[in-house]
Design a protein around this motif. Structure first.
Motif, PDB file in Angstrom:
ATOM      1  N   THR A   1       4.350 -12.261  -1.584  1.00 59.16           N
ATOM      2  CA  THR A   1       3.300 -11.343  -2.006  1.00 59.16           C
ATOM      3  C   THR A   1       3.642 -10.688  -3.333  1.00 59.16           C
ATOM      4  O   THR A   1       2.794 -10.578  -4.235  1.00 59.16           O
ATOM      5  CB  THR A   1       3.078 -10.257  -0.935  1.00 59.16           C
ATOM      6  OG1 THR A   1       2.690 -10.878   0.296  1.00 59.16           O
ATOM      7  CG2 THR A   1       1.996  -9.274  -1.360  1.00 59.16           C
ATOM      8  N   SER A   2       4.896 -10.269  -3.477  1.00 54.65           N
ATOM      9  CA  SER A   2       5.333  -9.635  -4.727  1.00 54.65           C
ATOM     10  C   SER A   2       5.258 -10.610  -5.889  1.00 54.65           C
ATOM     11  O   SER A   2       4.837 -10.247  -6.999  1.00 54.65           O
ATOM     12  CB  SER A   2       6.755  -9.096  -4.572  1.00 54.65           C
ATOM     13  OG  SER A   2       6.834  -8.132  -3.558  1.00 54.65           O
ATOM     14  N   THR A   3       5.667 -11.852  -5.652  1.00 65.36           N
ATOM     15  CA  THR A   3       5.626 -12.879  -6.701  1.00 65.36           C
ATOM     16  C   THR A   3       4.193 -13.118  -7.158  1.00 65.36           C
ATOM     17  O   THR A   3       3.925 -13.223  -8.364  1.00 65.36           O
ATOM     18  CB  THR A   3       6.239 -14.188  -6.186  1.00 65.36           C
ATOM     19  OG1 THR A   3       7.600 -13.959  -5.812  1.00 65.36           O
ATOM     20  CG2 THR A   3       6.189 -15.262  -7.263  1.00 65.36           C
TER      21      THR A   3
ATOM     22  N   ILE B   1       7.050 -10.831   2.111  1.00 66.42           N
ATOM     23  CA  ILE B   1       7.065  -9.771   1.108  1.00 66.42           C
ATOM     24  C   ILE B   1       7.380 -10.338  -0.271  1.00 66.42           C
ATOM     25  O   ILE B   1       6.754  -9.980  -1.273  1.00 66.42           O
ATOM     26  CB  ILE B   1       8.078  -8.677   1.502  1.00 66.42           C
ATOM     27  CG1 ILE B   1       7.604  -7.933   2.755  1.00 66.42           C
ATOM     28  CG2 ILE B   1       8.297  -7.692   0.354  1.00 66.42           C
ATOM     29  CD1 ILE B   1       8.628  -6.968   3.322  1.00 66.42           C
ATOM     30  N   VAL B   2       8.363 -11.245  -0.330  1.00 67.35           N
ATOM     31  CA  VAL B   2       8.733 -11.855  -1.609  1.00 67.35           C
ATOM     32  C   VAL B   2       7.564 -12.650  -2.180  1.00 67.35           C
ATOM     33  O   VAL B   2       7.259 -12.564  -3.379  1.00 67.35           O
ATOM     34  CB  VAL B   2       9.967 -12.764  -1.436  1.00 67.35           C
ATOM     35  CG1 VAL B   2      10.211 -13.583  -2.698  1.00 67.35           C
ATOM     36  CG2 VAL B   2      11.203 -11.934  -1.114  1.00 67.35           C
TER      37      VAL B   2
ATOM     38  N   LEU C   1       0.808  -1.084  -2.844  1.00 68.48           N
ATOM     39  CA  LEU C   1       1.512  -2.340  -2.654  1.00 68.48           C
ATOM     40  C   LEU C   1       0.967  -3.102  -1.456  1.00 68.48           C
ATOM     41  O   LEU C   1       0.838  -4.323  -1.493  1.00 68.48           O
ATOM     42  CB  LEU C   1       3.011  -2.083  -2.472  1.00 68.48           C
ATOM     43  CG  LEU C   1       3.706  -1.355  -3.631  1.00 68.48           C
ATOM     44  CD1 LEU C   1       5.178  -1.149  -3.327  1.00 68.48           C
ATOM     45  CD2 LEU C   1       3.533  -2.132  -4.929  1.00 68.48           C
ATOM     46  N   GLU C   2       0.649  -2.352  -0.386  1.00 65.30           N
ATOM     47  CA  GLU C   2       0.168  -3.021   0.827  1.00 65.30           C
ATOM     48  C   GLU C   2      -0.296  -1.981   1.834  1.00 65.30           C
ATOM     49  O   GLU C   2       0.122  -0.824   1.792  1.00 65.30           O
ATOM     50  CB  GLU C   2       1.308  -3.852   1.444  1.00 65.30           C
ATOM     51  CG  GLU C   2       0.871  -4.787   2.541  1.00 65.30           C
ATOM     52  CD  GLU C   2       1.960  -5.757   2.963  1.00 65.30           C
ATOM     53  OE1 GLU C   2       1.649  -6.716   3.671  1.00 65.30           O
ATOM     54  OE2 GLU C   2       3.134  -5.552   2.584  1.00 65.30           O
TER      55      GLU C   2
ATOM     56  N   ARG D   1       1.689 -11.035  -7.046  1.00 66.92           N
ATOM     57  CA  ARG D   1       1.221  -9.876  -7.815  1.00 66.92           C
ATOM     58  C   ARG D   1       1.781  -9.906  -9.231  1.00 66.92           C
ATOM     59  O   ARG D   1       1.082  -9.570 -10.201  1.00 66.92           O
ATOM     60  CB  ARG D   1       1.626  -8.575  -7.114  1.00 66.92           C
ATOM     61  CG  ARG D   1       0.846  -8.309  -5.831  1.00 66.92           C
ATOM     62  CD  ARG D   1       1.413  -7.093  -5.128  1.00 66.92           C
ATOM     63  NE  ARG D   1       1.214  -5.875  -5.909  1.00 66.92           N
ATOM     64  CZ  ARG D   1       0.226  -5.020  -5.717  1.00 66.92           C
ATOM     65  NH1 ARG D   1      -0.661  -5.236  -4.767  1.00 66.92           N
ATOM     66  NH2 ARG D   1       0.113  -3.939  -6.456  1.00 66.92           N
ATOM     67  N   ILE D   2       3.043 -10.282  -9.377  1.00 70.21           N
ATOM     68  CA  ILE D   2       3.656 -10.360 -10.700  1.00 70.21           C
ATOM     69  C   ILE D   2       2.941 -11.395 -11.553  1.00 70.21           C
ATOM     70  O   ILE D   2       2.636 -11.165 -12.731  1.00 70.21           O
ATOM     71  CB  ILE D   2       5.159 -10.694 -10.586  1.00 70.21           C
ATOM     72  CG1 ILE D   2       5.917  -9.514  -9.968  1.00 70.21           C
ATOM     73  CG2 ILE D   2       5.736 -11.048 -11.952  1.00 70.21           C
ATOM     74  CD1 ILE D   2       7.346  -9.841  -9.586  1.00 70.21           C
TER      75      ILE D   2
ATOM     76  N   ARG E   1      -4.171  -1.748  -5.867  1.00 69.02           N
ATOM     77  CA  ARG E   1      -3.527  -3.026  -5.549  1.00 69.02           C
ATOM     78  C   ARG E   1      -3.416  -3.931  -6.764  1.00 69.02           C
ATOM     79  O   ARG E   1      -2.474  -4.736  -6.855  1.00 69.02           O
ATOM     80  CB  ARG E   1      -4.282  -3.737  -4.432  1.00 69.02           C
ATOM     81  CG  ARG E   1      -4.103  -3.110  -3.060  1.00 69.02           C
ATOM     82  CD  ARG E   1      -4.718  -3.977  -1.976  1.00 69.02           C
ATOM     83  NE  ARG E   1      -4.002  -5.234  -1.828  1.00 69.02           N
ATOM     84  CZ  ARG E   1      -2.920  -5.401  -1.088  1.00 69.02           C
ATOM     85  NH1 ARG E   1      -2.393  -4.377  -0.442  1.00 69.02           N
ATOM     86  NH2 ARG E   1      -2.335  -6.580  -0.995  1.00 69.02           N
TER      87      ARG E   1
END
Length: 226
Positions: free
Chosen positions: A132-134, A129-130, A68-69, A136-137, A181
């Motif tokens: 970065t997650s968005t 974090i949000v 993830l990171e 990746r999705i 990643r």
């Protein structure tokens, strides 16, 4: 002793305030490869990275490790469980020998409530974090495996791009880490990196992976998508 001022969420605190925070912290050193946080664990401590580096990973249903990171000195991990009390959502390993400061959930709450700048910095970190997650999705939903690899290299290059439009990624990205990643295989990463090298979009040098023209790499990715 490493000062707490290296930790990003404490960046705006003066010496007196840092001394107050220090009273709530336990320090510990983890050897490289040591597991710091277990997934689904009930502990909710916050780990402040004073030196070294950690890797945050999760696992797919098939057992594939997904990175993830990676977070170096100045970052922190574990704050989500400290905030909502839910079990850990990922696993954290020490990539190198790592010194941490540990805050219990109650002490983390005290520090955040006592120092508004810390609270704001925590909010800012959660927003990152949000985002970065968005991203990746979106990548996993819209890009093929090859394009995800190129996009990852491009993002890294854009962060260190110089005034001439070139970038050096040092050290050379490890294929297994990139694969984790972007949710693909190490073999796919090796194949894509070989293709980029043959096209002159990247070259491996003593000081790292050289991207001679970041803009050209961006255009190549755009052409690959369309």
């Amino acid at each position: 002793m490493i000062k707490l001022s290296v930790v990003g969420i404490f960046a705006d605190l003066d010496e007196d305030a840092l001394g107050d925070v220090e009273r709530h912290i336990n320090r510990k050193t983890y050897a490289a490869g040591t597991q710091i946080i277990e997934p689904e664990a009930d502990s909710s401590d916050v780990y402040l990275i004073l030196s070294g580096r950690v890797r945050i990973v999760n696992y797919s249903l098939s057992g594939r490790e997904i990175t993830l990171e990676e977070i170096g000195a100045g970052g922190c991990v574990g704050q989500l469980s400290a905030i909502d009390g839910e079990p850990r959502s990922a696993c954290v390993f020490a990539v190198s020998n790592t010194d941490v400061g540990i805050l219990s959930p109650s002490n983390f709450e005290k520090v955040v409530k006592s120092h508004p700048s810390v609270a704001w910095n925590v909010i800012t970190e959660l927003a990152r974090i949000v985002r970065t997650s968005t991203r990746r999705i979106v990548d996993v939903s819209t890009l093929g495996a090859n394009e995800r690899v190129i996009a990852e290299i491009l993002r890294r290059a854009q962060k260190v791009c110089d005034s001439d439009g070139a970038a050096i990624l040092a050290p050379v990205p490890v294929h297994s880490e990139v694969a984790g990643r972007v949710s693909t295989s190490r073999e796919t990463v090796a194949r894509v990196m070989g293709s980029l090298a043959r096209k002159g979009l990247v070259t491996k040098e003593d000081n790292g992976l050289h991207v001679p023209d970041v803009r050209r790499l961006e255009e190549f990715l755009s052409e690959s998508i369309h």
